[in-house]
Design a protein around this motif. Structure first.
Motif, PDB file in Angstrom:
ATOM      1  N   GLU A 114       0.787  -1.314   0.055  1.00  0.00           N
ATOM      2  CA  GLU A 114      -0.175   0.101   0.135  1.00  0.00           C
ATOM      3  C   GLU A 114       0.883   1.200   0.175  1.00  0.00           C
ATOM      4  O   GLU A 114       0.715   2.377  -0.685  1.00  0.00           O
ATOM      5  N   PHE A 115       1.994   1.279   0.627  1.00  0.00           N
ATOM      6  CA  PHE A 115       3.030   2.334   0.898  1.00  0.00           C
ATOM      7  C   PHE A 115       3.573   2.665  -0.619  1.00  0.00           C
ATOM      8  O   PHE A 115       3.807   3.719  -1.171  1.00  0.00           O
ATOM      9  N   VAL A 116       3.901   1.462  -1.397  1.00  0.00           N
ATOM     10  CA  VAL A 116       4.393   1.562  -2.653  1.00  0.00           C
ATOM     11  C   VAL A 116       3.319   2.145  -3.674  1.00  0.00           C
ATOM     12  O   VAL A 116       3.896   3.116  -4.351  1.00  0.00           O
ATOM     13  N   ARG A 117       2.149   1.781  -3.448  1.00  0.00           N
ATOM     14  CA  ARG A 117       1.130   2.183  -4.287  1.00  0.00           C
ATOM     15  C   ARG A 117       1.077   3.715  -4.319  1.00  0.00           C
ATOM     16  O   ARG A 117       0.797   4.540  -5.185  1.00  0.00           O
ATOM     17  N   LEU A 118       0.964   4.201  -2.911  1.00  0.00           N
ATOM     18  CA  LEU A 118       0.829   5.702  -2.843  1.00  0.00           C
ATOM     19  C   LEU A 118       2.402   6.456  -3.049  1.00  0.00           C
ATOM     20  O   LEU A 118       2.123   7.684  -2.682  1.00  0.00           O
ATOM     21  N   GLY A 119       3.464   5.735  -3.112  1.00  0.00           N
ATOM     22  CA  GLY A 119       4.474   6.581  -3.173  1.00  0.00           C
ATOM     23  C   GLY A 119       5.073   7.140  -1.976  1.00  0.00           C
ATOM     24  O   GLY A 119       6.134   7.889  -2.062  1.00  0.00           O
ATOM     25  N   ALA A 120       4.576   6.758  -0.789  1.00  0.00           N
ATOM     26  CA  ALA A 120       4.861   7.379   0.605  1.00  0.00           C
ATOM     27  C   ALA A 120       5.798   6.626   1.145  1.00  0.00           C
ATOM     28  O   ALA A 120       5.834   6.102   2.260  1.00  0.00           O
ATOM     29  N   TYR A 121       6.999   6.519   0.540  1.00  0.00           N
ATOM     30  CA  TYR A 121       8.215   5.639   1.168  1.00  0.00           C
ATOM     31  C   TYR A 121       9.362   6.128   0.375  1.00  0.00           C
ATOM     32  O   TYR A 121       9.509   6.832  -0.639  1.00  0.00           O
ATOM     33  N   GLY A 122      10.711   6.034   0.998  1.00  0.00           N
ATOM     34  CA  GLY A 122      11.873   6.196   0.353  1.00  0.00           C
ATOM     35  C   GLY A 122      12.338   5.075  -0.507  1.00  0.00           C
ATOM     36  O   GLY A 122      12.743   3.923  -0.008  1.00  0.00           O
ATOM     37  N   ARG A 123      12.358   5.432  -1.626  1.00  0.00           N
ATOM     38  CA  ARG A 123      12.641   4.049  -2.691  1.00  0.00           C
ATOM     39  C   ARG A 123      14.043   3.841  -2.827  1.00  0.00           C
ATOM     40  O   ARG A 123      14.498   2.895  -2.616  1.00  0.00           O
ATOM     41  N   LYS A 124      15.057   4.787  -2.602  1.00  0.00           N
ATOM     42  CA  LYS A 124      16.602   4.434  -2.654  1.00  0.00           C
ATOM     43  C   LYS A 124      16.660   3.594  -1.312  1.00  0.00           C
ATOM     44  O   LYS A 124      17.524   2.456  -1.391  1.00  0.00           O
ATOM     45  N   ILE A 125      16.348   4.070  -0.233  1.00  0.00           N
ATOM     46  CA  ILE A 125      16.633   3.320   1.238  1.00  0.00           C
ATOM     47  C   ILE A 125      16.038   2.040   1.070  1.00  0.00           C
ATOM     48  O   ILE A 125      16.814   1.176   1.542  1.00  0.00           O
ATOM     49  N   THR A 126      14.795   1.617   0.511  1.00  0.00           N
ATOM     50  CA  THR A 126      14.403   0.518   0.487  1.00  0.00           C
ATOM     51  C   THR A 126      15.098  -0.295  -0.701  1.00  0.00           C
ATOM     52  O   THR A 126      15.412  -1.690  -0.327  1.00  0.00           O
ATOM     53  N   PHE A 127      15.316   0.154  -1.627  1.00  0.00           N
ATOM     54  CA  PHE A 127      16.379  -0.792  -2.489  1.00  0.00           C
ATOM     55  C   PHE A 127      17.325  -1.108  -1.864  1.00  0.00           C
ATOM     56  O   PHE A 127      17.874  -2.406  -1.831  1.00  0.00           O
ATOM     57  N   PHE A 128      18.448  -0.360  -1.486  1.00  0.00           N
ATOM     58  CA  PHE A 128      19.556  -0.701  -0.931  1.00  0.00           C
ATOM     59  C   PHE A 128      19.602  -1.469   0.614  1.00  0.00           C
ATOM     60  O   PHE A 128      20.537  -2.431   0.563  1.00  0.00           O
ATOM     61  N   VAL A 129      18.972  -0.792   1.288  1.00  0.00           N
ATOM     62  CA  VAL A 129      18.849  -1.441   2.750  1.00  0.00           C
ATOM     63  C   VAL A 129      18.076  -2.996   2.396  1.00  0.00           C
ATOM     64  O   VAL A 129      18.612  -3.983   3.140  1.00  0.00           O
ATOM     65  N   GLY A 130      17.037  -2.947   1.853  1.00  0.00           N
ATOM     66  CA  GLY A 130      16.449  -4.234   1.586  1.00  0.00           C
ATOM     67  C   GLY A 130      17.384  -5.373   0.877  1.00  0.00           C
ATOM     68  O   GLY A 130      17.480  -6.608   1.277  1.00  0.00           O
ATOM     69  N   LEU A 131      17.967  -4.784  -0.206  1.00  0.00           N
ATOM     70  CA  LEU A 131      18.824  -5.856  -0.919  1.00  0.00           C
ATOM     71  C   LEU A 131      20.065  -6.244   0.086  1.00  0.00           C
ATOM     72  O   LEU A 131      20.243  -7.501   0.018  1.00  0.00           O
ATOM     73  N   PHE A 132      20.790  -5.534   0.538  1.00  0.00           N
ATOM     74  CA  PHE A 132      21.860  -5.717   1.472  1.00  0.00           C
ATOM     75  C   PHE A 132      21.374  -6.419   2.786  1.00  0.00           C
ATOM     76  O   PHE A 132      22.356  -6.979   3.557  1.00  0.00           O
ATOM     77  N   GLY A 133      20.227  -6.284   3.036  1.00  0.00           N
ATOM     78  CA  GLY A 133      19.669  -6.708   4.359  1.00  0.00           C
ATOM     79  C   GLY A 133      19.712  -8.075   4.392  1.00  0.00           C
ATOM     80  O   GLY A 133      20.029  -8.740   5.359  1.00  0.00           O
ATOM     81  N   ILE A 134      19.679  -8.823   3.009  1.00  0.00           N
ATOM     82  CA  ILE A 134      19.576 -10.080   3.086  1.00  0.00           C
ATOM     83  C   ILE A 134      20.796 -10.787   3.300  1.00  0.00           C
ATOM     84  O   ILE A 134      21.001 -11.667   4.004  1.00  0.00           O
ATOM     85  N   VAL A 135      22.125  -9.970   3.260  1.00  0.00           N
ATOM     86  CA  VAL A 135      23.376 -10.513   3.608  1.00  0.00           C
ATOM     87  C   VAL A 135      23.250 -10.520   5.206  1.00  0.00           C
ATOM     88  O   VAL A 135      23.883 -11.626   5.653  1.00  0.00           O
TER      89      VAL A 135
END
Length: 288
Positions: free
Chosen positions: A226-247
């Motif tokens: 729902e946050f993605v649909r509304l654009g109410a989030y930090g895209r850059k943070i989500t991309f890098f933190v989410g990706l490297f969070g897997i490590v």
């Protein structure tokens, strides 16, 4: 039954990942112009989700860190906290459910109870004073940490090695996990109380991990989409933190799997005590 849970985790979180990457691609230039370097955010993601896997709140740590560094505006902070953790939490759930044996009925019913609490709970918990809830939970967790340590020194009987519950113990666990799911809505995390409950009911402390992650991995991506649909989030943070969070998650899973039961009991005691002190600090700071 367990295989069905794993398939559902992949499907639900795969849908979130698809929607996020579609949105990120459509706003790529805008996203890359947001504050923070990719390398810096990636390093943070690995660290914060390593700690999160042990039950230390990534929401709390990220809130302080992002506001201090001015990486995302306050209006987008809730969305960012939810979207950045969806994929790492899914990896946690898949890894722990696959690697740590839990009796299927116990696993599925505990996950369902906590999800039901998160869905139905707000209509009840919003009527209760949050400060009172935090004080009660904080004191309860301090007592739980004491009993874990007391068991280590032989002062009281310690937790067991069971991988499942039945009868009255299962009913009690389901009731408590329902309550923990509800308390998530007022900012009281469910990881530490779930750890304490699993241990107190005579189960192996390792069993708490697949139950904790399993409950979160279904509720988080639904809100995050729902946050993605509304654009109410930090895209850059989500991309890098989410990706490297897997490590960070995979490193922590390896540590948990390699720890013997005695060491894991100390980890449970430390996380439960940390969460208790955090809750009490929040309660008294709010009063001040």
């Amino acid at each position: 039954m367990v295989q069905a849970v794993l398939v559902l985790i992949v499907l639900v979180n795969g849908l979130f990942a698809w929607r996020f990457f579609q949105d990120f691609r459509a706003h790529r230039q805008e996203a890359l112009a947001e504050p923070g370097s990719g390398a810096f955010l990636g390093a943070w993601g690995a660290v914060v989700f390593f700690l999160s896997t042990f039950g230390i709140s990534d929401f709390a740590l990220s809130t302080v860190f992002y506001r201090m560094r001015k990486l995302v505006e306050d209006a987008k902070l809730p969305g960012t906290l939810n979207t950045q953790c969806a994929i790492p939490v899914a990896v946690m759930a898949l890894a722990y459910i696959s690697a740590i044996q839990v009796e299927p009925v116990t696993l599925v019913s505990c996950i369902a109870a906590q999800m039901a609490g998160a869905y139905l709970g707000p209509r009840f918990v919003v009527k209760l004073p949050v400060r009172t809830l935090r004080v009660c939970m904080g004191v309860g967790l301090i007592l739980a940490a004491f009993f874990v340590v007391a068991g280590k020194f032989g002062w009281v009987p310690s937790g067991g090695e069971a991988t499942g519950l039945s009868g009255g113990k299962l009913v009690l666990a389901l009731g408590l996990l329902f309550a923990y799911g509800a308390l998530n809505n007022v900012g009281i995390g469910s990881y530490a109380p779930t750890m304490a409950t699993i241990y107190a009911l005579g189960m192996s402390p390792a069993v708490a991990f697949p139950i904790m992650m399993g409950a979160c991995t279904f509720s988080v991506p639904l809100g995050a989409m729902e946050f993605v649909r509304l654009g109410a989030y930090g895209r850059k943070i989500t991309f890098f933190v989410g990706l490297f969070g897997i490590v960070g998650v995979l490193a922590a899973v390896f540590v948990v799997k390699s720890l013997n039961l005695a060491m894991l009991q100390w980890v449970v005691a430390a996380v439960v005590l940390y969460s208790a002190l955090t809750l009490l600090h929040s309660a008294f700071a709010e009063r001040a």
